[in-house]
Design a protein around this motif. Structure first.
Motif, PDB file in Angstrom:
ATOM      1  N   UNK A  30      13.544  -4.056  -0.584  1.00 18.23           N
ATOM      2  CA  UNK A  30      14.123  -2.933  -1.318  1.00 18.23           C
ATOM      3  C   UNK A  30      15.596  -3.169  -1.665  1.00 18.23           C
ATOM      4  N   UNK A  31      16.217  -4.096  -0.953  1.00 16.44           N
ATOM      5  CA  UNK A  31      17.627  -4.418  -1.211  1.00 16.44           C
ATOM      6  C   UNK A  31      17.791  -5.731  -1.966  1.00 16.44           C
ATOM      7  N   UNK A  32      16.894  -6.679  -1.745  1.00 12.54           N
ATOM      8  CA  UNK A  32      17.001  -7.998  -2.375  1.00 12.54           C
ATOM      9  C   UNK A  32      15.848  -8.222  -3.333  1.00 12.54           C
ATOM     10  N   UNK A  33      16.132  -8.790  -4.483  1.00 14.77           N
ATOM     11  CA  UNK A  33      15.085  -9.135  -5.436  1.00 14.77           C
ATOM     12  C   UNK A  33      14.337 -10.370  -4.945  1.00 14.77           C
ATOM     13  N   UNK A  86       0.861  -1.179   0.000  1.00 11.51           N
ATOM     14  CA  UNK A  86       0.000   0.000   0.000  1.00 11.51           C
ATOM     15  C   UNK A  86       0.902   1.234   0.000  1.00 11.51           C
ATOM     16  N   UNK A  87       1.355   1.602  -1.168  1.00 12.10           N
ATOM     17  CA  UNK A  87       2.251   2.748  -1.312  1.00 12.10           C
ATOM     18  C   UNK A  87       1.936   3.461  -2.608  1.00 12.10           C
ATOM     19  N   UNK A  88       2.387   4.706  -2.718  1.00 14.04           N
ATOM     20  CA  UNK A  88       2.130   5.471  -3.929  1.00 14.04           C
ATOM     21  C   UNK A  88       2.740   4.799  -5.156  1.00 14.04           C
ATOM     22  N   UNK A  89       3.972   4.341  -5.027  1.00 10.75           N
ATOM     23  CA  UNK A  89       4.622   3.734  -6.182  1.00 10.75           C
ATOM     24  C   UNK A  89       3.980   2.392  -6.544  1.00 10.75           C
ATOM     25  N   UNK A  90       3.517   1.641  -5.539  1.00 10.16           N
ATOM     26  CA  UNK A  90       2.857   0.364  -5.838  1.00 10.16           C
ATOM     27  C   UNK A  90       1.577   0.600  -6.636  1.00 10.16           C
ATOM     28  N   UNK A  91       0.833   1.645  -6.289  1.00 10.00           N
ATOM     29  CA  UNK A  91      -0.384   1.953  -7.027  1.00 10.00           C
ATOM     30  C   UNK A  91      -0.066   2.385  -8.460  1.00 10.00           C
ATOM     31  N   UNK A  92       1.017   3.144  -8.630  1.00  9.41           N
ATOM     32  CA  UNK A  92       1.424   3.543  -9.973  1.00  9.41           C
ATOM     33  C   UNK A  92       1.822   2.325 -10.807  1.00  9.41           C
ATOM     34  N   UNK A  93       2.509   1.366 -10.180  1.00  8.05           N
ATOM     35  CA  UNK A  93       2.898   0.133 -10.874  1.00  8.05           C
ATOM     36  C   UNK A  93       1.658  -0.656 -11.283  1.00  8.05           C
ATOM     37  N   UNK A 117      -1.250   0.438 -11.936  1.00  7.66           N
ATOM     38  CA  UNK A 117      -1.968   1.128 -13.013  1.00  7.66           C
ATOM     39  C   UNK A 117      -1.161   1.154 -14.316  1.00  7.66           C
ATOM     40  N   UNK A 118       0.034   0.577 -14.294  1.00  7.74           N
ATOM     41  CA  UNK A 118       0.854   0.542 -15.485  1.00  7.74           C
ATOM     42  C   UNK A 118       1.548   1.849 -15.795  1.00  7.74           C
ATOM     43  N   UNK A 119       1.626   2.745 -14.813  1.00  5.05           N
ATOM     44  CA  UNK A 119       2.236   4.056 -15.016  1.00  5.05           C
ATOM     45  C   UNK A 119       3.694   4.102 -14.552  1.00  5.05           C
ATOM     46  N   UNK A 120       4.170   3.015 -13.970  1.00  3.38           N
ATOM     47  CA  UNK A 120       5.547   2.979 -13.473  1.00  3.38           C
ATOM     48  C   UNK A 120       6.049   1.545 -13.533  1.00  3.38           C
ATOM     49  N   UNK A 121       7.277   1.387 -13.993  1.00  2.00           N
ATOM     50  CA  UNK A 121       7.880   0.051 -14.002  1.00  2.00           C
ATOM     51  C   UNK A 121       8.434  -0.254 -12.610  1.00  2.00           C
ATOM     52  N   UNK A 122       8.320  -1.526 -12.202  1.00  2.00           N
ATOM     53  CA  UNK A 122       8.767  -1.908 -10.864  1.00  2.00           C
ATOM     54  C   UNK A 122      10.240  -1.592 -10.653  1.00  2.00           C
ATOM     55  N   UNK A 123      11.058  -1.799 -11.692  1.00  2.06           N
ATOM     56  CA  UNK A 123      12.494  -1.554 -11.539  1.00  2.06           C
ATOM     57  C   UNK A 123      12.820  -0.063 -11.424  1.00  2.06           C
ATOM     58  N   UNK A 124      11.867   0.808 -11.822  1.00  4.54           N
ATOM     59  CA  UNK A 124      12.092   2.250 -11.735  1.00  4.54           C
ATOM     60  C   UNK A 124      11.582   2.844 -10.421  1.00  4.54           C
ATOM     61  N   UNK A 125      10.861   2.040  -9.633  1.00  6.47           N
ATOM     62  CA  UNK A 125      10.231   2.555  -8.419  1.00  6.47           C
ATOM     63  C   UNK A 125      11.221   3.186  -7.433  1.00  6.47           C
ATOM     64  N   UNK A 126      12.404   2.578  -7.193  1.00  7.62           N
ATOM     65  CA  UNK A 126      13.319   3.178  -6.205  1.00  7.62           C
ATOM     66  C   UNK A 126      13.775   4.591  -6.560  1.00  7.62           C
ATOM     67  N   UNK A 127      13.696   4.991  -7.833  1.00  5.15           N
ATOM     68  CA  UNK A 127      14.120   6.334  -8.222  1.00  5.15           C
ATOM     69  C   UNK A 127      12.962   7.331  -8.226  1.00  5.15           C
TER      70      UNK A 127
END
Length: 363
Positions: free
Chosen positions: A317-320, A257-264, A266-276
């Protein structure tokens, strides 16, 4: 409708007039709820119009009522009195659930301590022999000045809470959750585990209201509890996670439940780009943050040999997921699994507190 530049307000002025912090306004903008009327392409400064004041305050009022961001977004596109009436009815229903949960917590905390351990219930059709063996550890990591995580590792429950709100608020909120949830949960049902989490929410809010400087503190919670019928109950709020290791495969059991998870999603953010992303790590839910907390819950069948991993975001966030699966595949004792996961997360940067509880299903 175009607005004259002279009518526009910088974000600081708009914040003052609306009563919403600049951070909250940026969050609403990121969620597509309240886009600035104009953005200076050179400086990136945001400007709002006077006509947006009512929308901003309406959005914030709905968030205070704990209406999910996605529902607010849809409502602001097409406001209706009927939807407001439906939300009001839901709040009334939630209030009844809250009263029942408080009564349950009052009863359990006043009763014999024996109730806090596995017991047999008259309605049980048969005695279930499944138990949990757990091991857990929490570590400050490499960069943080204090540890705002808390864990519970017992034969009944595996829990991780990741505090929010800064020191000391985050620590207090996480430890309150780690104290209340296992005290209320006895293994009856997933309803009881959810009620335990709600009781933690109210305990955190009561503490924040009573002590200056703790305003806004909260925590994530992810808890897996063994039920008396041999199934597993799972509840979570925030971005702490649970995974299941079953037949040499790792499955994520919870959604962040996070802003970036919701963006992912909805297809608006790639998971690998979330940390940036500038809003990476910003939770959209958390006990203590509001009077009502939206909880994800489920039950699942488990078998002897299954392992459940409950962890804070300092781990994943550190381990895949592949990294975590490789450690689980080693087949080592659960205490060694916990140490390897945490030590690996720290070796990969350890930018946050990291906490892990591993529960093994034993017959």
């Amino acid at each position: 409708m175009l607005h004259l530049v002279d009518d526009l307000m910088a974000i600081g002025e708009f914040s003052e007039r609306s009563g919403l912090s600049a951070k909250r306004l940026r969050t609403y903008a990121a969620e597509g709820l309240l886009a600035p009327a104009a953005v200076d392409p050179g400086s990136g400064y945001r400007y709002y119009s006077p006509a947006q004041l009512a929308d901003a305050q309406a959005i914030d009022a709905l968030r205070q009522a704990d209406v999910p961001l996605a529902d607010i977004r849809a409502f602001m596109r097409q406001p209706s009195r009927e939807q407001l009436d439906a939300w009001e009815r839901q709040l009334q229903t939630d209030a009844k659930h809250r009263q029942r949960a408080i009564a349950l917590a009052r009863y359990l905390l006043a009763a014999s301590k024996d109730l806090l351990f596995p017991i047999a219930y008259p309605d049980s059709k048969e005695e279930v022999m499944i138990t949990l063996r757990t091991a857990g550890r929490t570590d400050i990591g490499q960069l943080r000045e204090n540890n705002e995580d808390a864990i519970v590792s017992s034969d009944r429950i595996a829990l991780v809470a990741d505090g929010m709100g800064g020191h000391p608020g985050g620590e207090i909120a996480a430890n309150a959750a780690a104290g209340v949830v296992p005290a209320v949960f006895t293994g009856r049902s997933v309803d009881e585990l959810e009620a335990a989490l709600r009781a933690a929410n109210w305990a955190i809010r009561d503490r924040a209201d009573a002590q200056p400087g703790l305003e806004g503190m909260g925590t994530t919670i992810c808890a897996a509890g063994l039920l008396t019928d041999g199934r597993l109950a799972l509840v979570n709020v925030g971005d702490s996670r649970a995974y299941l290791w079953h037949e040499d495969a790792l499955t994520q059991l919870t959604e962040d439940h996070s802003l970036t998870a919701e963006l992912i999603q909805r297809g608006e953010l790639r998971e690998e780009d979330a940390p940036q992303h500038p809003y990476y790590g910003v939770s959209t839910r958390g006990p203590g943050v509001g009077p009502h907390v939206e909880i994800d819950r489920r039950t699942l069948a488990i078998e002897a040999g299954d392992r459940i991993v409950v962890c804070s975001d300092g781990l994943f966030n550190e381990l895949s997921r592949e990294d975590i699966a490789n450690v689980m595949a080693s087949g080592r004792h659960i205490a060694a699994i916990v140490d390897t996961l945490i030590d690996s997360a720290i070796a990969h940067g350890g930018r946050d507190n990291v906490s892990v509880v591993v529960a093994e299903v034993a017959a």
